[in-house]
Structure formats: C-alpha cells, structure tokens
Scaffold this motif. Structure first.
Motif, PDB file in Angstrom:
ATOM      1  N   GLY A 121      41.425  39.661  30.478  1.00 15.87           N
ATOM      2  CA  GLY A 121      41.409  38.248  30.884  1.00 15.87           C
ATOM      3  C   GLY A 121      41.258  38.041  32.381  1.00 15.87           C
ATOM      4  N   VAL A 122      40.768  39.061  33.109  1.00 15.72           N
ATOM      5  CA  VAL A 122      40.656  38.965  34.565  1.00 15.72           C
ATOM      6  C   VAL A 122      39.205  39.030  35.041  1.00 15.72           C
ATOM      7  CG1 VAL A 122      42.943  39.937  34.996  1.00 15.72           C
ATOM      8  CG2 VAL A 122      40.993  41.476  34.788  1.00 15.72           C
ATOM      9  N   GLU A 123      38.253  38.791  34.126  1.00 16.11           N
ATOM     10  CA  GLU A 123      36.846  39.000  34.471  1.00 16.11           C
ATOM     11  C   GLU A 123      36.068  37.702  34.679  1.00 16.11           C
ATOM     12  OE1 GLU A 123      38.217  39.864  31.545  1.00 16.11           O
ATOM     13  OE2 GLU A 123      38.602  42.018  31.691  1.00 16.11           O
ATOM     14  N   ALA A 124      36.404  36.672  33.930  1.00 13.45           N
ATOM     15  CA  ALA A 124      35.548  35.476  33.879  1.00 13.45           C
ATOM     16  C   ALA A 124      35.650  34.655  35.164  1.00 13.45           C
ATOM     17  CB  ALA A 124      35.940  34.619  32.670  1.00 13.45           C
ATOM     18  N   SER A 125      34.693  33.721  35.325  1.00 15.70           N
ATOM     19  CA  SER A 125      34.765  32.830  36.492  1.00 15.70           C
ATOM     20  C   SER A 125      35.185  31.451  36.011  1.00 15.70           C
ATOM     21  CB  SER A 125      33.405  32.781  37.199  1.00 15.70           C
ATOM     22  OG  SER A 125      32.393  32.443  36.278  1.00 15.70           O
ATOM     23  N   TRP A 126      36.455  31.333  35.666  1.00 13.61           N
ATOM     24  CA  TRP A 126      37.029  30.028  35.332  1.00 13.61           C
ATOM     25  C   TRP A 126      38.502  30.054  35.718  1.00 13.61           C
ATOM     26  CZ3 TRP A 126      37.427  29.175  29.253  1.00 13.61           C
ATOM     27  CH2 TRP A 126      38.125  30.234  28.690  1.00 13.61           C
ATOM     28  N   PRO A 127      39.142  28.878  35.789  1.00  6.86           N
ATOM     29  CA  PRO A 127      40.491  28.808  36.366  1.00  6.86           C
ATOM     30  C   PRO A 127      41.509  29.724  35.694  1.00  6.86           C
ATOM     31  CG  PRO A 127      39.567  26.600  36.100  1.00  6.86           C
ATOM     32  CD  PRO A 127      38.585  27.545  35.480  1.00  6.86           C
ATOM     33  N   LEU A 132      44.086  50.002  38.298  1.00  5.28           N
ATOM     34  CA  LEU A 132      44.058  48.928  37.309  1.00  5.28           C
ATOM     35  C   LEU A 132      42.908  49.196  36.340  1.00  5.28           C
ATOM     36  CD1 LEU A 132      45.354  46.178  36.445  1.00  5.28           C
ATOM     37  CD2 LEU A 132      43.326  45.113  37.455  1.00  5.28           C
ATOM     38  N   GLY A 133      43.238  49.275  35.067  1.00  2.00           N
ATOM     39  CA  GLY A 133      42.229  49.321  34.008  1.00  2.00           C
ATOM     40  C   GLY A 133      41.894  47.886  33.634  1.00  2.00           C
ATOM     41  N   ILE A 134      40.627  47.548  33.754  1.00  2.00           N
ATOM     42  CA  ILE A 134      40.178  46.193  33.413  1.00  2.00           C
ATOM     43  C   ILE A 134      39.490  46.292  32.055  1.00  2.00           C
ATOM     44  CG2 ILE A 134      38.561  44.376  34.091  1.00  2.00           C
ATOM     45  CD1 ILE A 134      39.103  45.302  37.031  1.00  2.00           C
ATOM     46  N   GLN A 135      40.069  45.637  31.062  1.00  2.00           N
ATOM     47  CA  GLN A 135      39.567  45.857  29.702  1.00  2.00           C
ATOM     48  C   GLN A 135      38.109  45.417  29.556  1.00  2.00           C
ATOM     49  OE1 GLN A 135      42.205  44.320  26.675  1.00  2.00           O
ATOM     50  NE2 GLN A 135      43.942  45.528  27.405  1.00  2.00           N
ATOM     51  N   ALA A 136      37.787  44.241  30.085  1.00  3.01           N
ATOM     52  CA  ALA A 136      36.410  43.735  30.004  1.00  3.01           C
ATOM     53  C   ALA A 136      35.924  43.489  28.576  1.00  3.01           C
ATOM     54  CB  ALA A 136      35.446  44.648  30.771  1.00  3.01           C
ATOM     55  N   HIS A 137      36.804  42.914  27.744  1.00  3.38           N
ATOM     56  CA  HIS A 137      36.301  42.270  26.519  1.00  3.38           C
ATOM     57  C   HIS A 137      35.721  40.939  26.995  1.00  3.38           C
ATOM     58  CE1 HIS A 137      38.136  45.180  23.861  1.00  3.38           C
ATOM     59  NE2 HIS A 137      39.263  45.066  24.548  1.00  3.38           N
ATOM     60  N   MET A 138      34.420  40.768  26.833  1.00  2.00           N
ATOM     61  CA  MET A 138      33.735  39.659  27.495  1.00  2.00           C
ATOM     62  C   MET A 138      33.213  38.630  26.497  1.00  2.00           C
ATOM     63  SD  MET A 138      33.857  40.401  30.753  1.00  2.00           S
ATOM     64  CE  MET A 138      32.870  38.981  31.119  1.00  2.00           C
ATOM     65  N   PRO A 139      33.970  37.562  26.243  1.00  2.00           N
ATOM     66  CA  PRO A 139      33.433  36.510  25.378  1.00  2.00           C
ATOM     67  C   PRO A 139      32.278  35.806  26.080  1.00  2.00           C
ATOM     68  CG  PRO A 139      35.835  36.359  25.576  1.00  2.00           C
ATOM     69  CD  PRO A 139      35.357  37.310  26.630  1.00  2.00           C
ATOM     70  N   ALA A 154      41.111  32.654  34.423  1.00  2.00           N
ATOM     71  CA  ALA A 154      40.987  34.031  34.926  1.00  2.00           C
ATOM     72  C   ALA A 154      41.363  34.103  36.405  1.00  2.00           C
ATOM     73  CB  ALA A 154      39.574  34.559  34.696  1.00  2.00           C
ATOM     74  N   ASP A 155      41.068  33.026  37.162  1.00  2.00           N
ATOM     75  CA  ASP A 155      41.506  32.998  38.566  1.00  2.00           C
ATOM     76  C   ASP A 155      43.015  33.198  38.623  1.00  2.00           C
ATOM     77  OD1 ASP A 155      38.958  32.421  39.506  1.00  2.00           O
ATOM     78  OD2 ASP A 155      39.286  30.247  39.539  1.00  2.00           O
ATOM     79  N   GLU A 156      43.719  32.468  37.761  1.00  2.00           N
ATOM     80  CA  GLU A 156      45.181  32.539  37.761  1.00  2.00           C
ATOM     81  C   GLU A 156      45.661  33.906  37.277  1.00  2.00           C
ATOM     82  OE1 GLU A 156      47.680  31.075  38.982  1.00  2.00           O
ATOM     83  OE2 GLU A 156      49.329  31.894  37.763  1.00  2.00           O
ATOM     84  N   LYS A 157      44.978  34.461  36.271  1.00  2.00           N
ATOM     85  CA  LYS A 157      45.431  35.772  35.777  1.00  2.00           C
ATOM     86  C   LYS A 157      45.189  36.860  36.826  1.00  2.00           C
ATOM     87  CE  LYS A 157      46.241  38.127  31.502  1.00  2.00           C
ATOM     88  NZ  LYS A 157      45.926  38.300  30.089  1.00  2.00           N
ATOM     89  N   ARG A 158      44.053  36.766  37.524  1.00  3.86           N
ATOM     90  CA  ARG A 158      43.810  37.711  38.625  1.00  3.86           C
ATOM     91  C   ARG A 158      44.925  37.595  39.680  1.00  3.86           C
ATOM     92  NH1 ARG A 158      38.088  36.688  37.454  1.00  3.86           N
ATOM     93  NH2 ARG A 158      38.091  34.712  38.582  1.00  3.86           N
ATOM     94  N   ALA A 189      34.003  40.499  41.894  1.00  4.06           N
ATOM     95  CA  ALA A 189      33.838  41.490  42.972  1.00  4.06           C
ATOM     96  C   ALA A 189      34.975  41.361  43.997  1.00  4.06           C
ATOM     97  CB  ALA A 189      32.481  41.304  43.655  1.00  4.06           C
ATOM     98  N   ARG A 190      35.349  40.132  44.306  1.00  3.98           N
ATOM     99  CA  ARG A 190      36.425  39.921  45.278  1.00  3.98           C
ATOM    100  C   ARG A 190      37.742  40.519  44.758  1.00  3.98           C
ATOM    101  NH1 ARG A 190      36.998  34.465  45.317  1.00  3.98           N
ATOM    102  NH2 ARG A 190      34.775  34.381  45.769  1.00  3.98           N
ATOM    103  N   PHE A 191      37.981  40.333  43.472  1.00  6.83           N
ATOM    104  CA  PHE A 191      39.180  40.895  42.831  1.00  6.83           C
ATOM    105  C   PHE A 191      39.174  42.428  42.947  1.00  6.83           C
ATOM    106  CE2 PHE A 191      41.091  42.113  38.537  1.00  6.83           C
ATOM    107  CZ  PHE A 191      42.402  41.884  38.902  1.00  6.83           C
ATOM    108  N   LEU A 192      38.031  43.036  42.663  1.00 11.42           N
ATOM    109  CA  LEU A 192      37.944  44.494  42.745  1.00 11.42           C
ATOM    110  C   LEU A 192      38.160  44.967  44.183  1.00 11.42           C
ATOM    111  CD1 LEU A 192      34.900  45.152  40.365  1.00 11.42           C
ATOM    112  CD2 LEU A 192      37.316  45.309  39.852  1.00 11.42           C
ATOM    113  N   ARG A 193      37.622  44.218  45.134  1.00  9.52           N
ATOM    114  CA  ARG A 193      37.823  44.586  46.545  1.00  9.52           C
ATOM    115  C   ARG A 193      39.294  44.476  46.928  1.00  9.52           C
ATOM    116  NH1 ARG A 193      32.792  42.382  47.523  1.00  9.52           N
ATOM    117  NH2 ARG A 193      33.587  40.343  48.087  1.00  9.52           N
ATOM    118  N   ASP A 194      39.967  43.429  46.442  1.00 10.83           N
ATOM    119  CA  ASP A 194      41.403  43.278  46.713  1.00 10.83           C
ATOM    120  C   ASP A 194      42.176  44.490  46.171  1.00 10.83           C
ATOM    121  OD1 ASP A 194      41.004  40.869  47.952  1.00 10.83           O
ATOM    122  OD2 ASP A 194      41.564  39.638  46.212  1.00 10.83           O
TER     123      ASP A 194
END
Ligand code: 9MR
Length: 359
Positions: A199-205, A231-238, A207-211, A249-254
């Motif tokens: 739940g940390v992949e999408a570009s919507w609020p 951090l293992g990012i599951q990436a089940h992508m609906p 996922a912003d909050e979960k990140r 990308a910003r999350f991964l850089r953080d």
C-alpha cells in the motif's frame, strides 16, 4: 492423452523459444539485479512445466506460505522445515537462493497462538521463541528474511493510529518489532532483516499517508537501535489506483537515505474485476498490466532496488484467482503475472526484461 504426455508436448512446443532467449534471472543478473518469484512447494514437486518455468526464470524463490508461522511452528515448540524443504532443495539444484517470508504477521497463525490469551510477557516470550526457533533451522540456507509483515495500519481503516491493530501490537505496542528484530539478529547474525509492507506505491493520498507512517516507524526503530536493514515493498498494484513515478521514487530515496535497502517482494498487477471480458480485449489488458509493471520496476531499479520478486510467475497460479476483489465474477483467469497459462511470455515478462536491462 495422458497428463504426462500432455505436459511433455507442452514443454517441447515451448522449447525453441526457451532455447533462444535467456530467462529473467539471467537478464537481471547482468545488471546485478536478482529476480525471482513466490512458489508453492507442492507445485514444484508435482507440476513439471511449472517447475521448468521457475528453474528458467527465477534466481531467487520465496515460499508463498511455507515460511509462515503455521508452517514453521505448527505446535508449541515444534519447529519444522518439512513444508519448506522441497523449495530449499529445488533452489539448491537450480543455483537459486531463497528468501524467508514471514516470521511475524497478524495472520497465518496456528490455532494455539490465537487461543493463547496473550499478556505482554507471554507475547514477548512467544515471539522470541518463534524467531529463534525458525532461524535456527534456516541459518546458512536463507540469508534474507521478512522479519515482520504488514505492521502498518491502513489509513482508510485506521485514520488515527499508525500501527495495525494486531495481536502483537495489542500485547506489546510497537515494541513487538524490537523484540522480533533483536531476536532475529541474535539467532542469525548474517541474515538481512526486512520489514515488509504493502500500500505504499500508488500516487494518491492513502498511499502518501501510508508512506509517511512507514517512514515514521522506521525512523523510530533505527533511532532506538533496532536492527532493521531493508524495506520490502510488496507492490501488489491495482490498476485502478493511480501510479506516478515521482512520489514513489522520493519514498525510495528517503529509505535509502536512512541507510536501508529496498526490495520489491510481491509484484503483480491487479485489474479491476468488475468488467466483462472478451478474448479480443486481452492484448489491451496485457499491455496495460505491462506498462504498470514497467513503470514500477524501472523506477525502483533507478533508485537502487536490486531485488525484485513477483508473487508467482504464471497467471493460473496467482493468489488473485482466489481473492474476491481481484477474482473475476465470470470465472475467467486473472492476467496478473509475467507468463500465461501455457508458460508463454506475456508483455509483462518483456516489461521486466526491459526494466532490468535499463531499456
Ligand atoms: O498468496 C498467499 C496465499 O496463497 C495465502 O493463502 C495467504 C495467507 O497465508 O497469503 C498470500 O500471500 C500474501 C503474503 O503472504 C503477504 N502479502 C499479501 C499476499 C497475498 O495475499
């Protein structure tokens, strides 16, 4: 025709393509990337074309269920690799590594854990024993473990609390993570210790909050010396959730800036299941799935991710065939994975090949 001769004619039919093009494991390895997939032990032993596809494409395997608590410690104090052993043996035969999934989770627990009536003292003892007993069996054979899985609360369900309301959290607060990660470090000093999340992949609020929740938790853990390394990012992508590379990308850089590795651990692309399907729609559907896979994986690779696993390799074996939100009401197979039901390479496969080779 007998099943066996059907199987071997399928293999023979696929042979020319297999002989020409290398598998994803090799394409990824050329760039220092490890690609692999979740597997089922039972299928490795019983389904020859399935096993051949895993040998050809995957450099790393993860048990889809066989590393969970109910498999590893079915009865109190009885630790077992019986369910996982076929996967470890298959990997050794095919020059593959294995990652572990998952020591601490809120589900896939045996009944005796559910019924234990946990206090903070008994929960702590139980977690320590489970982590120590499991890693004593896998030390030297598995060098990468999801120590904890899905510990963050979903913002839509739990707006006012970062952490998931699990039996472990209820008994111990987020100290359950300190206990599990320290026990893992003691039990296997060489293993990479991973926190795994979705739940940390999408570009919507949402996922912003979960990140933000994941980053806050990892900061707290690192500040108090908890030995979490990735951090293992599951990436089940609906597909009906928007994806844009920039926030991901910003999350991964953080994360990398905090000294952590990042992995994609369970990639698949889930189509909305509410539309009727026609055979003539398949090329467009496969193209959309591939485009999403490419966007996610190429972004991750560009940000230093060196381990990518899909949650299965061929469509008929995907968990999404059984999961109500993704399962097709018309009974048709999902098209979430790199290979189709004949183990032929789909656009998803080519998207991964392209993302791994930097194309
Ligand atoms: O795909 C897995 C399915 O076969 C199991 O029945 C289920 C419960 O153990 O777990 C599924 O895998 C999940 C993984 O462990 C964690 N992330 C979500 C995966 C899909 O539900």
């Amino acid at each position: 025709m007998h099943r066996r001769s059907l199987l071997s004619s399928a293999l023979i039919a696929a042979w020319p393509a297999m002989a020409q093009e290398p598998g994803l494991r090799e394409i990824a390895a050329r760039r220092g990337i490890t690609y692999g997939t979740a597997v089922h032990a039972r299928l490795l032993e019983s389904d020859a074309p399935y096993a051949a596809s895993i040998a050809r494409e995957a450099g790393i395997l993860v048990p889809e269920g066989e590393g969970k608590w109910d498999s590893m410690q079915p009865d109190p104090g009885r630790f077992s690799l019986a369910e996982m052993e076929p996967i470890l043996r298959f990997a050794a035969r095919h020059g593959q590594t294995v990652r572990g999934h998952t020591l601490v989770w809120h589900t896939a627990l045996p009944r005796w854990v559910w019924e234990a009536n946990l206090t903070s003292a008994s929960a702590e003892a139980m977690l320590e024993a489970h982590v120590a007993g499991s890693l004593a069996l896998t030390r030297g054979r598995i060098a990468d473990w999801d120590v904890a899985n899905e510990v963050i609360g979903d913002p839509d369900l739990l707006p006012n609390q970062d952490m998931r309301d699990s039996i472990w959290y209820r008994a111990l607060g987020d100290r359950f993570l300190d206990i599990a990660f320290h026990a893992a470090r003691r039990a296997d000093p060489a293993c990479r210790l991973v926190l795994n999340e979705y739940g940390v992949e999408a570009s919507w609020p949402r996922a912003d909050e979960k990140r933000a929740r994941v980053l806050r938790l990892l900061r707290r853990l690192l500040d108090r010396g908890v030995p979490v390394q990735a951090l293992g990012i599951q990436a089940h992508m609906p597909l009906d959730q928007p994806f844009a590379p920039a926030p991901f990308a910003r999350f991964l850089r953080d994360l990398r800036g905090m000294g952590l590795d990042v992995l994609l651990t369970e990639l698949d692309v889930l189509e909305p299941a509410d539309r009727p399907l026609r055979a003539e729609d398949i090329p467009a559907r496969d193209a959309a799935v591939a485009e999403r896979a490419y966007a996610v994986v190429s972004t991750a690779v560009a940000e230093g991710c060196r381990t990518v696993l899909t949650w299965g390799l061929a469509d008929p074996y995907s968990w999404a065939n059984l999961w109500p939100p993704a399962r097709r009401p018309d009974g048709a197979e999902v098209r979430t994975l790199p290979l189709d039901r004949h183990f032929a390479r789909k656009p998803f496969w080519h998207a991964l090949a392209r993302a791994f080779s930097g194309g």
